[in-house]
Structures are given as structure tokens and as C-alpha cells.
Design a protein around this motif. Sequence first.
Motif, short mmCIF file in Angstrom:
data_model
loop_
_atom_site.label_atom_id
_atom_site.label_comp_id
_atom_site.label_asym_id
_atom_site.label_seq_id
_atom_site.Cartn_x
_atom_site.Cartn_y
_atom_site.Cartn_z
N ASN A 2 37.46 85.64 50.41
CA ASN A 2 37.14 86.60 49.36
C ASN A 2 35.78 87.24 49.66
N TRP A 3 35.79 88.49 50.17
CA TRP A 3 34.56 89.13 50.60
C TRP A 3 33.68 89.57 49.43
N THR A 4 34.22 89.54 48.23
CA THR A 4 33.42 89.93 47.07
C THR A 4 32.98 88.73 46.24
N ALA A 5 33.17 87.52 46.79
CA ALA A 5 32.72 86.32 46.08
C ALA A 5 31.20 86.36 45.92
N PRO A 6 30.69 86.13 44.71
CA PRO A 6 29.24 86.25 44.48
C PRO A 6 28.45 85.16 45.19
N ILE A 7 27.23 85.52 45.59
CA ILE A 7 26.31 84.60 46.25
C ILE A 7 24.98 84.65 45.53
N ASP A 8 24.47 83.50 45.17
CA ASP A 8 23.19 83.41 44.46
C ASP A 8 22.28 82.49 45.26
N LEU A 9 21.35 83.06 46.01
CA LEU A 9 20.49 82.26 46.90
C LEU A 9 19.01 82.32 46.54
N TYR A 10 18.61 83.24 45.69
CA TYR A 10 17.18 83.51 45.55
C TYR A 10 16.69 83.32 44.12
N CYS A 11 15.43 82.96 44.04
CA CYS A 11 14.80 82.64 42.77
C CYS A 11 14.90 83.79 41.77
N GLU A 12 14.72 84.99 42.24
CA GLU A 12 14.64 86.14 41.33
C GLU A 12 15.97 86.41 40.62
N ARG A 13 17.09 86.08 41.25
CA ARG A 13 18.41 86.40 40.68
C ARG A 13 18.75 85.44 39.55
N LEU A 14 18.90 86.01 38.36
CA LEU A 14 19.24 85.22 37.16
C LEU A 14 20.61 85.58 36.61
N GLY A 15 21.29 86.55 37.24
CA GLY A 15 22.60 86.96 36.76
C GLY A 15 23.37 87.63 37.87
N ALA A 16 24.48 88.27 37.50
CA ALA A 16 25.37 88.87 38.50
C ALA A 16 25.21 90.39 38.59
#
Length: 218
Positions: A2-16
Motif C-alpha cells: 500500500n503506497w499510500t500507507a501513512p508514515i509517522d517518523l518525526y516529532c513535529e507530526r501530530l496528525g495525518a
Amino acid sequence: MNWTAPIDLYCERLGAGFWAEPLNALSNAAFVMAALYIYPRVKDVRAARHLTLILAAIGCGSFAFHTFADRWSMLADVVPIFAFAILYLDVANRDYLSLGAAGRMGALLVFFAAAALITPLVAQVPIIGVSAGYAALPVAMVVYGLMLRAPAPRTARGLITSGALLSLSIVLRSVDGPLCEVWPWGTHIGWHLLNAVVLAYLIHVYHAHMLVRQRGSR
């Protein structure tokens, strides 16, 4: 996959959301600005032009990753980075070390073998291990710099300086998560800003080396 599967790796990201990492996203303008700055100064050397175009592509790909934050945009992020690294290594082997086609291929294979050894070792190091995939690059810069101390001392200093700065940049990338509690904006922006400087400087070092070679051949 799934190429659109979300990735959350960084401190700044709090949502999608698209702008969930505003600093990480907008700081990629530094790569484009660095490319615009360096291009007119190095455009007389073909490989330097190509490296500069890849530098701009790094900013665009990283912007995509820090906004869309999924698998396809991660690919858009990492491919230009490693394209820059491989092209720079190839022109270094050709123009710094004066290797022929077979020697250049052999030197790249040596780099890949060294990276295959270095990466899993660094991956075991606390905090820094998250950036293990980049660890072989500053090592290569320093090794090339040491090899060039006698024949091209100015180029050698530039490469060693670049290796030191990239090492600092890797630290900034690595501490993004561990420092998140005390610095919620994260430190990944430092990775972007410093890398833009380092890559533009590497292009400058290469261009300056080629000008010296051209003057010497006249």
C-alpha cells in the motif's frame, strides 16, 4: 504494498494532515535555494550542473514526504539523496582519483561493501542508530579527504569539513525523537538546513577542483 500507507517518523507530526509538519516541510526550501545559489557558479562543469539539479530534487522529494508522509513520498525523499551520493562518489573516483571505468565501478562496490558493514554496526548505537543508513557517507568523505591530502590539499580539506558537518547533521536527525518531550518542534529541520549547506558546499569543492585541473592542463 500500500503506497499510500501513512508514515509517522518525526516529532513535529501530530496528525495525518498535509501541513502536520510545517517546519520540516517548509525547511526543504533550503535545498532549492542552495541549488539556485550554486548553479550559476558551477554551470560550466557538466557533472556539477547535474549534482545541482539533484540537490533541487532532494528538496522537492523531501517536501513531498513531510507533507504526504506515506510510502511513495518516502521513496521520493530517499531516491534523490542516494542519487546525489552515488553520482558524487562516481565523479570523485573519476576526477579526484583519476580512475577509469573499471576502477570507478570497483570503488563503488567497495563503498557498498563498507556501507553494508558500517550500517548494522551503527544501527546498534543508541539514538544515532536511527540514522544508520547515512553513516557510511561522512566516513567516505573523510577517507577521500585523507587520500587527497598530498595531491589536492584544498579539495581534501573541503571533503573532510563536509564529512564533519554531515556527521553533525546526522546527529540532528537522530535526536529528533529523543528530544521531542523538551523540544516539540523537533530537530529534523536542522538536518534539512545543514544538509542544504553541506551538499552545496560539496558541489563547490568539486567545481573548484575541476577548475584547478583545467588550469593545470593548459
